[in-house]
Design an enzyme around this catalytic site. Structure first.
Site, PDB file in Angstrom:
ATOM      1  N   ILE A 193      -5.058  10.198  -2.758  1.00 33.05           N
ATOM      2  CA  ILE A 193      -5.518   9.432  -1.591  1.00 33.05           C
ATOM      3  C   ILE A 193      -5.980  10.387  -0.490  1.00 33.05           C
ATOM      4  O   ILE A 193      -5.272  11.328  -0.149  1.00 33.05           O
ATOM      5  CB  ILE A 193      -4.397   8.492  -1.072  1.00 33.05           C
ATOM      6  CG1 ILE A 193      -4.147   7.377  -2.092  1.00 33.05           C
ATOM      7  CG2 ILE A 193      -4.765   7.901   0.290  1.00 33.05           C
ATOM      8  CD1 ILE A 193      -3.022   6.419  -1.720  1.00 33.05           C
TER       9      ILE A 193
ATOM     10  N   HIS B  38       0.850  -1.201   0.000  1.00 36.63           N
ATOM     11  CA  HIS B  38       0.000   0.000   0.000  1.00 36.63           C
ATOM     12  C   HIS B  38       0.882   1.247   0.000  1.00 36.63           C
ATOM     13  O   HIS B  38       1.991   1.241   0.543  1.00 36.63           O
ATOM     14  CB  HIS B  38      -0.927   0.002   1.225  1.00 36.63           C
ATOM     15  CG  HIS B  38      -1.961   1.092   1.152  1.00 36.63           C
ATOM     16  ND1 HIS B  38      -1.711   2.373   1.564  1.00 36.63           N
ATOM     17  CD2 HIS B  38      -3.227   1.082   0.664  1.00 36.63           C
ATOM     18  CE1 HIS B  38      -2.795   3.108   1.340  1.00 36.63           C
ATOM     19  NE2 HIS B  38      -3.728   2.345   0.800  1.00 36.63           N
TER      20      HIS B  38
ATOM     21  N   GLU C  35      -3.503   3.319  -7.282  1.00 33.29           N
ATOM     22  CA  GLU C  35      -3.902   4.454  -6.433  1.00 33.29           C
ATOM     23  C   GLU C  35      -2.875   5.579  -6.558  1.00 33.29           C
ATOM     24  O   GLU C  35      -1.810   5.497  -5.932  1.00 33.29           O
ATOM     25  CB  GLU C  35      -3.946   4.038  -4.958  1.00 33.29           C
ATOM     26  CG  GLU C  35      -4.932   2.967  -4.632  1.00 33.29           C
ATOM     27  CD  GLU C  35      -5.203   2.893  -3.122  1.00 33.29           C
ATOM     28  OE1 GLU C  35      -6.380   2.908  -2.774  1.00 33.29           O
ATOM     29  OE2 GLU C  35      -4.263   2.850  -2.317  1.00 33.29           O
TER      30      GLU C  35
HETATM   31  O1  G3P Z   1      -6.493   1.961   0.418  1.00 32.27           O
HETATM   32  C1  G3P Z   1      -7.401   2.926  -0.046  1.00 32.27           C
HETATM   33  C2  G3P Z   1      -6.886   4.276   0.095  1.00 32.27           C
HETATM   34  O2  G3P Z   1      -5.532   4.464   0.011  1.00 32.27           O
HETATM   35  C3  G3P Z   1      -7.684   5.327  -0.605  1.00 32.27           C
HETATM   36  O3  G3P Z   1      -7.996   6.208   0.403  1.00 32.27           O
HETATM   37  O4  G3P Z   1      -9.392   7.769   1.612  1.00 32.27           O
HETATM   38  O5  G3P Z   1      -8.812   8.205  -0.777  1.00 32.27           O
HETATM   39  O6  G3P Z   1     -10.406   6.367  -0.203  1.00 32.27           O
HETATM   40  P1  G3P Z   1      -9.233   7.190   0.233  1.00 32.27           P
END
Ligand code: G3P
Length: 220
Positions: free
Chosen positions: A144, A91, A139
């Site tokens: 994020i 991650h 991602e």
């Molecule tokens: O693992 C999922 C994450 O990194 C995404 O975070 O808060 O943008 O949905 P978020």
């Protein structure tokens, strides 16, 4: 209909008793839809949540070690024994070395655990796909927790990651994540060829997480 994995990170709302309440709310939504909905709570909650829930529980991380003198580490065998389905690997908030990712993916294959390798761009997605995990999850780190959905802000990264990953390993499933919170973000991700989404704050930090998830999967 797709895959929705909810990462509880180390959010207070997702830990311990708060986390169990949240997980039960997620489970009640999962019972009403055909989408595959699963959660990734903290390592400390894995055993309890796996015992108390019917939805699949994933780890947020495992270390690339066998059993042995590795203080503070969690390995694949441990989560397998707890009834955990698989894990996020690499991650953005817990990066690993390439050799470690390879070690874990291979071990997961032997143990029948589901591997979800997180990546940050098209090139790393293709590289991760070469290791033949069950999933890659693209991602972009800058999105994020931003509330800006990757599927709308950077659709080309999702589309190109799906193509790159499936060119390398056709059986792979591709998730996208970062800023996903609304049904249109999810539907757009599926339209771009992703098999589903990986998200955190959109549900975990929502005022009403159950309502937020219901909206995400189109029940509202
Ligand atoms: O693992 C999922 C994450 O990194 C995404 O975070 O808060 O943008 O949905 P978020």
């Amino acid at each position: 209909m797709g895959v929705v994995i909810i990462n509880f990170k180390a959010y207070k709302e997702g830990f311990g008793l708060n986390g169990l309440k949240l997980a039960k709310a997620i489970e009640s939504v999962a019972d009403k839809v055909d989408d595959y909905i699963a959660i990734a709570p903290t390592s400390l909650d894995l055993q309890k949540f796996a015992n108390e829930l019917s939805i699949d529980v994933y780890s947020q991380h495992v270390d690339a070690v066998d059993f042995g003198s590795h203080t503070g580490r969690i390995n694949a065998e441990m989560i397998k024994e707890m009834g955990i389905k698989g894990s996020l690997i690499n991650h953005s908030e817990r990066r690993l070395r390439l050799a470690d990712i390879d070690f874990i993916v291979e071990k997961f294959r032997d143990l029948d655990l589901i591997s979800i390798v997180c990546t940050n761009n098209v090139a790393t997605t293709a590289a991760a796909a070469a290791l033949q995990p069950d999933y890659v999850a693209i991602e972009p780190p800058e999105l994020i927790g931003s509330g800006i959905p990757v599927s709308k802000a950077e659709p080309e990264i999702v589309e190109n990651s799906v193509k790159a990953a499936k060119d390398v390993y056709p059986e792979i499933k591709v998730l996208c994540g970062a800023g996903i919170s609304k049904n249109e973000d999810y539907v757009t991700a599926l339209d771009l060829g992703a098999d589903g989404v990986l998200l955190a704050s959109g549900v975990v930090k929502a005022k009403d997480p159950k309502a937020a998830l219901e909206e995400l999967v189109g029940l509202r």
